[in-house]
Design a protein around this motif. Sequence first.
Motif, PDB file in Angstrom:
ATOM      1  N   ARG A  72       0.826  -1.209   0.000  1.00 20.77           N
ATOM      2  CA  ARG A  72       0.000   0.000   0.000  1.00 20.77           C
ATOM      3  C   ARG A  72       0.864   1.265   0.000  1.00 20.77           C
ATOM      4  O   ARG A  72       0.535   2.243  -0.663  1.00 20.77           O
ATOM      5  CB  ARG A  72      -0.960  -0.046   1.184  1.00 20.77           C
ATOM      6  N   ILE A  73       1.970   1.223   0.735  1.00 20.94           N
ATOM      7  CA  ILE A  73       2.903   2.357   0.726  1.00 20.94           C
ATOM      8  C   ILE A  73       3.470   2.550  -0.674  1.00 20.94           C
ATOM      9  O   ILE A  73       3.572   3.672  -1.162  1.00 20.94           O
ATOM     10  CB  ILE A  73       4.021   2.147   1.769  1.00 20.94           C
ATOM     11  N   GLN A  74       3.826   1.454  -1.338  1.00 23.29           N
ATOM     12  CA  GLN A  74       4.388   1.542  -2.695  1.00 23.29           C
ATOM     13  C   GLN A  74       3.407   2.153  -3.688  1.00 23.29           C
ATOM     14  O   GLN A  74       3.815   2.856  -4.610  1.00 23.29           O
ATOM     15  CB  GLN A  74       4.794   0.159  -3.193  1.00 23.29           C
ATOM     16  N   VAL A  75       2.145   1.871  -3.523  1.00 21.37           N
ATOM     17  CA  VAL A  75       1.141   2.344  -4.483  1.00 21.37           C
ATOM     18  C   VAL A  75       0.660   3.758  -4.153  1.00 21.37           C
ATOM     19  O   VAL A  75       0.549   4.606  -5.035  1.00 21.37           O
ATOM     20  CB  VAL A  75      -0.063   1.373  -4.549  1.00 21.37           C
ATOM     21  N   LEU A  76       0.379   4.033  -2.896  1.00 20.47           N
ATOM     22  CA  LEU A  76      -0.233   5.308  -2.536  1.00 20.47           C
ATOM     23  C   LEU A  76       0.760   6.381  -2.097  1.00 20.47           C
ATOM     24  O   LEU A  76       0.449   7.565  -2.152  1.00 20.47           O
ATOM     25  CB  LEU A  76      -1.267   5.086  -1.426  1.00 20.47           C
ATOM     26  N   GLY A  77       1.947   5.974  -1.673  1.00 20.97           N
ATOM     27  CA  GLY A  77       2.891   6.925  -1.100  1.00 20.97           C
ATOM     28  C   GLY A  77       3.629   7.847  -2.051  1.00 20.97           C
ATOM     29  O   GLY A  77       3.753   9.039  -1.781  1.00 20.97           O
ATOM     30  N   PRO A  78       4.131   7.342  -3.184  1.00 22.25           N
ATOM     31  CA  PRO A  78       4.940   8.212  -4.042  1.00 22.25           C
ATOM     32  C   PRO A  78       4.181   9.471  -4.485  1.00 22.25           C
ATOM     33  O   PRO A  78       3.009   9.408  -4.863  1.00 22.25           O
ATOM     34  CB  PRO A  78       5.269   7.315  -5.238  1.00 22.25           C
ATOM     35  N   GLY A  79       4.861  10.598  -4.371  1.00 20.71           N
ATOM     36  CA  GLY A  79       4.254  11.860  -4.791  1.00 20.71           C
ATOM     37  C   GLY A  79       3.458  12.552  -3.702  1.00 20.71           C
ATOM     38  O   GLY A  79       2.962  13.650  -3.890  1.00 20.71           O
ATOM     39  N   GLY A  80       3.321  11.923  -2.537  1.00 23.85           N
ATOM     40  CA  GLY A  80       2.576  12.535  -1.439  1.00 23.85           C
ATOM     41  C   GLY A  80       1.072  12.398  -1.615  1.00 23.85           C
ATOM     42  O   GLY A  80       0.585  11.627  -2.440  1.00 23.85           O
ATOM     43  N   GLY A  81       0.343  13.142  -0.824  1.00 29.68           N
ATOM     44  CA  GLY A  81      -1.108  13.123  -0.928  1.00 29.68           C
ATOM     45  C   GLY A  81      -1.761  11.915  -0.290  1.00 29.68           C
ATOM     46  O   GLY A  81      -2.863  11.519  -0.664  1.00 29.68           O
ATOM     47  N   TRP A  82      -1.112  11.326   0.712  1.00 27.82           N
ATOM     48  CA  TRP A  82      -1.669  10.158   1.375  1.00 27.82           C
ATOM     49  C   TRP A  82      -1.330  10.195   2.852  1.00 27.82           C
ATOM     50  O   TRP A  82      -0.193  10.447   3.232  1.00 27.82           O
ATOM     51  CB  TRP A  82      -1.110   8.890   0.755  1.00 27.82           C
ATOM     52  N   VAL A  83      -2.331   9.956   3.680  1.00 25.63           N
ATOM     53  CA  VAL A  83      -2.157   9.832   5.122  1.00 25.63           C
ATOM     54  C   VAL A  83      -2.407   8.374   5.468  1.00 25.63           C
ATOM     55  O   VAL A  83      -3.499   7.848   5.206  1.00 25.63           O
ATOM     56  CB  VAL A  83      -3.151  10.731   5.889  1.00 25.63           C
ATOM     57  N   TRP A  84      -1.399   7.715   6.041  1.00 28.06           N
ATOM     58  CA  TRP A  84      -1.569   6.310   6.385  1.00 28.06           C
ATOM     59  C   TRP A  84      -2.572   6.174   7.511  1.00 28.06           C
ATOM     60  O   TRP A  84      -2.461   6.818   8.554  1.00 28.06           O
ATOM     61  CB  TRP A  84      -0.243   5.681   6.815  1.00 28.06           C
ATOM     62  N   ALA A  85      -3.557   5.352   7.278  1.00 25.16           N
ATOM     63  CA  ALA A  85      -4.535   4.949   8.294  1.00 25.16           C
ATOM     64  C   ALA A  85      -5.158   3.659   7.791  1.00 25.16           C
ATOM     65  O   ALA A  85      -5.086   3.341   6.601  1.00 25.16           O
ATOM     66  CB  ALA A  85      -5.599   6.031   8.477  1.00 25.16           C
ATOM     67  N   SER A  86      -5.757   2.928   8.676  1.00 20.11           N
ATOM     68  CA  SER A  86      -6.373   1.665   8.265  1.00 20.11           C
ATOM     69  C   SER A  86      -7.610   1.940   7.409  1.00 20.11           C
ATOM     70  O   SER A  86      -8.131   3.053   7.377  1.00 20.11           O
ATOM     71  CB  SER A  86      -6.751   0.838   9.492  1.00 20.11           C
ATOM     72  N   ILE A  87      -8.069   0.896   6.710  1.00 17.72           N
ATOM     73  CA  ILE A  87      -9.277   1.025   5.892  1.00 17.72           C
ATOM     74  C   ILE A  87     -10.475   1.364   6.764  1.00 17.72           C
ATOM     75  O   ILE A  87     -11.322   2.162   6.396  1.00 17.72           O
ATOM     76  CB  ILE A  87      -9.556  -0.287   5.110  1.00 17.72           C
ATOM     77  N   HIS A  88     -10.545   0.753   7.917  1.00 13.30           N
ATOM     78  CA  HIS A  88     -11.672   0.947   8.819  1.00 13.30           C
ATOM     79  C   HIS A  88     -11.158   0.786  10.239  1.00 13.30           C
ATOM     80  O   HIS A  88      -9.961   0.637  10.459  1.00 13.30           O
ATOM     81  CB  HIS A  88     -12.779  -0.073   8.496  1.00 13.30           C
ATOM     82  N   ASN A  89     -12.051   0.781  11.208  1.00 17.58           N
ATOM     83  CA  ASN A  89     -11.655   0.636  12.603  1.00 17.58           C
ATOM     84  C   ASN A  89     -10.944  -0.686  12.852  1.00 17.58           C
ATOM     85  O   ASN A  89     -11.272  -1.700  12.240  1.00 17.58           O
ATOM     86  CB  ASN A  89     -12.889   0.688  13.512  1.00 17.58           C
TER      87      ASN A  89
END
Length: 141
Positions: A72-89
């Motif tokens: 998930r970091i590899q896909v969403l992280g590059p370029g910024g614009g992502w805050v790591w949090a779980s999908i749900h509780n």
Amino acid sequence: HSDGAIWELLPDLIEAGVQVLNPVQTDVIGMDPAELKREFGKDLVFWGAGVDTHSVLDRATPDQVREDVRRRIQVLGPGGGWVWASIHNMLCNVPAENILAAVDTVFEQGSYPIAGDPKESAEAYRDYWMEPLPRLKEHTN
């Protein structure tokens, strides 16, 4: 706050001025994180999709959780614009060691700037998002 497959609503939400999408539920049809990042990453910050709480965090091994977070970091992280949090509780049935595995992976690999090619990661994980646990089991066996 939104749950589920809301892809079709995203252009209207952006037009209405929404800047952050929370949560990002990637385990439903039409919410592939790589596609979301490619299509809407310039207009939205994604808050979520950091670990699958529906089928990975509560059922996988700590190593499988680490791999899920790493992808998930590899896909969403590059370029910024992502805050790591779980999908749900994270519910009470989640082993503490899995929560620690997820958080440790973020600290090890999730500091900006995050290098990588989201397109390459997207192609590598295309069949992963809807059923991550079976894919993780294949990876770790």
